[in-house]
Design a protein around this motif. Structure first.
Motif, mmCIF file in Angstrom:
data_model
loop_
_atom_site.group_PDB
_atom_site.id
_atom_site.type_symbol
_atom_site.label_atom_id
_atom_site.label_comp_id
_atom_site.label_asym_id
_atom_site.label_seq_id
_atom_site.Cartn_x
_atom_site.Cartn_y
_atom_site.Cartn_z
ATOM 1 N N MET B 50 -38.923 -28.352 -25.741
ATOM 2 C CA MET B 50 -38.589 -26.932 -25.539
ATOM 3 C C MET B 50 -39.584 -26.262 -24.582
ATOM 4 N N PRO B 118 -33.338 -24.562 -30.454
ATOM 5 C CA PRO B 118 -34.087 -25.713 -30.995
ATOM 6 C C PRO B 118 -33.260 -26.598 -31.916
ATOM 7 N N TRP B 129 -41.513 -30.520 -33.717
ATOM 8 C CA TRP B 129 -41.379 -29.119 -34.154
ATOM 9 C C TRP B 129 -42.679 -28.347 -34.016
ATOM 10 N N VAL B 132 -42.682 -26.120 -31.112
ATOM 11 C CA VAL B 132 -41.634 -25.098 -31.304
ATOM 12 C C VAL B 132 -42.194 -23.966 -32.182
#
Lengths: 565, 240
Positions: B50, B118, B129, B132
């Motif tokens: 991301m 996401p 994660w 994120v």
């Protein structure tokens, strides 16, 4: 009057409060180095291997960073530079007072400029394309490490590779600046004696020179063209690399074996032939002289070639295209060449430190390595690399030319060959190679061309494989893990592959393949578009619906109230 | 705290009574998805990351946050409700904090609406994660700082458009401090201060998944500083 005084008092207090907040924020943000790394592998923090090395410091380590502050035109590099400084701050912290970091700017500091030139830290040029035109900016990003009376250099720091580069330099400093010895045994011509002040050029026959150069950054390489009673492999050598053995004499085999039995680590890069592309892919047969010796440990490198359906795409033909201006252009036509097997993660041993961090390895005219345990020998065998489940073996007489007709011929042969036959390509044996011998390691690779100058560093795959293999033999496993840090790519699922699977794999003819490929591409594009538009529209639509619901509810309530009135 | 939350709730109610709030809220998820999936090279890179998504945030905050904050005080002044509000038995800090929390809640809601991105990436590949979470925390901290700046600017004028333009201009400057700090004309000591004050650079560090307490202290300090400025402006108006 009292209200005005009260306001003034409050204003003064607020002013002091603001100044205090400013001061605290600036001081805290500069001084606080407590950090929390949320990444899965802690990839933004120092590795334990680096911390261990820093823990071994007996004296002060001085780090001098040659950074020019003015990077006008290359501002995009700023986050990476801050990342380097961030890691250096962590190194300084982990050094517990034994590490000091100093930053100098060679563009404004004449002493730093002279030092940089003396050390060999050269600025790189960055093209700055702006409205006014193109200007060239010089960028310094080097680093010098000083420890006791020795120094090491990183001429240009690449953020993604910084920790590995730093750790290897530090390790070298801690070892007293001496590089560990690596012995190379081959029939290649030796280098001419060095002439001071002149660059040394390798003779054309030194076909593994790039491998030497890359390993030479960390190891002292010593070449042997012959071995025997008078010239044994030195005991202090971390490993012996036998490059494409040819006519190895009994005395030489004995010297290699003595080294192995003495607890040495031997890598044999084996080939049955030398392919000469400049002579129409003619094959020159090699008599290795080590077959009987390998057979003594249960290892045989077969003469067949490994053919993999997912071979590397190579230019197999040329298409003549007429351009709009009437000229003709030659466009290469690429096709999968099965004798260049590209081994993905399914064929790379995920349990072994050498191959676990690799994404692929590219082999070139490889041969199967077969192992049959010998009675009386307590050897542990591990297969490091194995060809894919869609691979076969082709006879030793197979033509290896990279031409369309040969590719088609090989496909026909494979169609007749029956079920696939995966082959081991790299085998490692560990244990006692004889009575009263120390534990040694023997690695047999059924290919030497993968480390040939023409193939070694043309792609990203084989350099890390060679480095990992040698580092493992040199027992530097921690550094292997450090090298691959941050390299793991988290690949997206491939809708192209999904579509291929749905269509039942590749077709039998090129025309069928083209149709399948076209369909798979269309499916992939359509799925990507669908995902993008759902993400684009769904949240907005939901919010819009919530808005409509909200206003509708209020309008209804207003109506009810009006009716009640 | 009860009174502060009362003001925050009032802000929410007022915001959702206007269609503008829905448009502003929808802008963030729509723009991020458009830049990330359609205009960016997410599929071409083929990596479940991301990074590019969060790299857009500092630029997107520049127009969106002033749009959220422009009416906080300017609208009260224009409609004449500010005097009424200041005459209520609320402390100025409760009013300032209440309005700030209201706007921050709206931004958080808008950020929550981007959660589909996401989730999609995690469906497509093994997403880490950590970055994120770091990215969302960084966006929230950056957003909080921008809201504090926007709220202060809104208290200086009775015209919402002027408040928005001032907000955009100031945030743009705050995001360019790092680039300015590297220029040859800037003295080194000043350069260091400017580099440390750049909103976007600190954001990028957090968006990598590294929560540096220095960065948190910087953002919280910035929020406190501008909220105090906002309070001072209101205090002066209450007593004048």
């Amino acid at each position: 009057m009292s209200r005005a005084r009260d306001y003034r008092r409050r204003s003064a207090l607020s002013g002091w409060l603001l100044a205090g907040i400013c001061f605290c924020a600036v001081v805290l943000s500069g001084r606080l180095h407590w950090r929390l790394d949320l990444t899965a592998a802690g990839s933004n923090s120092l590795d334990d291997a680096t911390r261990d090395l820093l823990g071994q410091l007996q004296d002060r380590l001085q780090i001098k960073l040659y950074f020019n502050r003015d990077i006008e035109g290359a501002e995009h590099l700023l986050p990476d530079r801050l990342r380097i400084q961030d890691l250096l701050a962590e190194i300084e912290g982990a050094g517990r007072g034994r590490v000091s970091v100093e930053t100098v700017d060679p563009t404004t500091d004449l002493v730093a400029a002279r030092d940089a030139e003396h050390l060999g830290i050269q600025p790189i040029t960055v093209q700055d394309q702006r409205i006014a035109g193109v200007s060239i900016e010089k960028l310094y990003q080097g680093l010098e490490l000083r420890y006791q009376d020795r120094s090491e250099l990183i001429p240009f720091v690449v953020p993604a590779r910084f920790e590995f580069a730093f750790a290897t330099r530090l390790q070298s400093l801690l070892r007293g600046g001496e590089r560990p010895l690596l012995a190379f045994f081959s029939r290649e011509p030796m280098l001419p004696p060095p002439v001071p002040g002149m660059d040394q050029e390798a003779p054309p026959g030194r076909v593994f020179e790039r491998l030497r150069e890359i390993l030479g950054a960390r190891y002292a390489i010593r070449d042997y063209r012959g071995l025997g009673p008078g010239e044994a492999v030195p005991e202090e050598a971390l490993a012996l690399v036998v490059l494409r053995p040819e006519r190895v004499t009994a005395a030489e085999v004995e010297a290699i074996d003595a080294y192995l039995r003495g607890g040495g680590r031997v890598v044999v890069l084996y080939d049955h032939e030398e392919v000469l592309p400049q002579r129409g892919f003619e094959k020159r047969t090699l008599e290795s002289g080590v077959d009987a010796w390998l057979a003594g440990y249960g290892v045989e490198v077969r003469r067949e070639f490994v053919y993999d359906e997912g071979g590397k795409a190579m230019p197999v033909d040329v298409q003549l295209v007429t351009l709009p201006d009437g000229r003709t252009a030659r466009n290469p036509i690429f096709d999968a060449y099965g004798l260049y097997p590209v081994i993905g993660t399914d064929g790379l041993n995920q349990e072994h430190v050498v191959t676990a961090s690799l994404e692929e390895a590219e082999f070139v005219w490889a041969h199967p390595v077969v192992y049959q345990p010998r009675a009386g020998l307590d050897l542990q065998a591990e297969v490091l690399v194995r060809s894919s489940s869609r691979s076969w073996r082709l006879g030793a007489a197979t033509k290896v030319g990279i031409t369309l007709s040969n590719v088609k011929l090989m496909r026909t042969l494979i169609a007749q060959a029956g079920a696939p036959q995966p082959s081991d390509l790299v085998l490692a044996l560990r244990g006692n190679f004889g009575e009263e011998s120390a534990e040694g390691v023997l690695v047999v690779v059924g290919d030497s061309d993968l480390f040939h100058n023409l193939n070694f560093d043309t792609g990203p795959a084989n350099v890390p494989f060679a480095l990992n293999l040698i580092d493992w033999l040199a027992a530097d496993e921690a550094l292997i893990e450090l090298r691959s840090r941050g390299d793991e790519t988290r690949r997206l699922r491939s809708f192209y592959a999904d579509s291929l699977e749905r269509q039942g794999g590749r077709g039998a003819t090129p025309a069928a393949n083209r149709a399948i490929d076209r369909q798979a591409r269309e499916d992939q594009l359509s799925m990507e578009r669908r995902i993008a538009w759902v993400n684009l529209l769904l949240p907005g639509l939901l919010l819009l619906l919530a808005g409509v619901g909200h206003f509708g509810y209020h309008r209804l309530q207003d109506k009810r109230w009006q009716e009640a009135d | 705290m009860k009174r502060t939350l009362l003001i925050a709730r009032r802000e929410w109610r007022v915001a959702f009574d206007s269609p503008v709030a829905y448009l502003v809220l929808a802008a963030l998820p729509t723009l991020t998805a458009a830049f990330f999936f359609l205009m960016g090279d997410f599929f071409a890179r083929g990596e479940a990351s991301m990074r590019e998504f969060f790299a857009l945030m500092p630029q997107l905050m520049i127009p969106i946050v002033p749009a959220l904050t422009m009416r906080l005080w300017a609208e009260e002044q224009r409609s004449g409700t500010e005097e009424l509000l200041l005459s209520y038995p609320f402390r100025v800090r409760q009013l300032v904090l209440g309005k700030f929390l209201g706007a921050l809640g709206l931004l958080a809601l808008s950020l929550a609406a981007t959660a589909l991105v996401p989730l999609t990436v995690a469906w497509l590949g093994p997403l880490d994660w950590g970055p994120v979470i770091g990215g969302y925390l960084a966006t929230l901290m950056l957003g909080a700082a921008c809201i504090a700046v926007g709220a202060w600017l809104s208290s200086l004028t009775h015209n919402q458009i002027v408040a928005w333009i001032l907000g955009v201009a100031l945030l743009l400057c705050a995001n360019l401090l790092g680039a300015a700090a590297t220029a040859r004309a800037v003295p080194e000591a000043l350069g260091r201060i400017l580099l440390g004050s750049d909103l976007g650079l600190r954001f990028q560090s957090m968006a990598r998944g590294v929560i540096d307490f220095g960065d948190l202290a910087y953002y919280l300090g910035l929020v406190a500083f501008f909220l105090c400025l906002n309070g001072l402006v209101l205090e002066r108006r209450r007593w004048s």
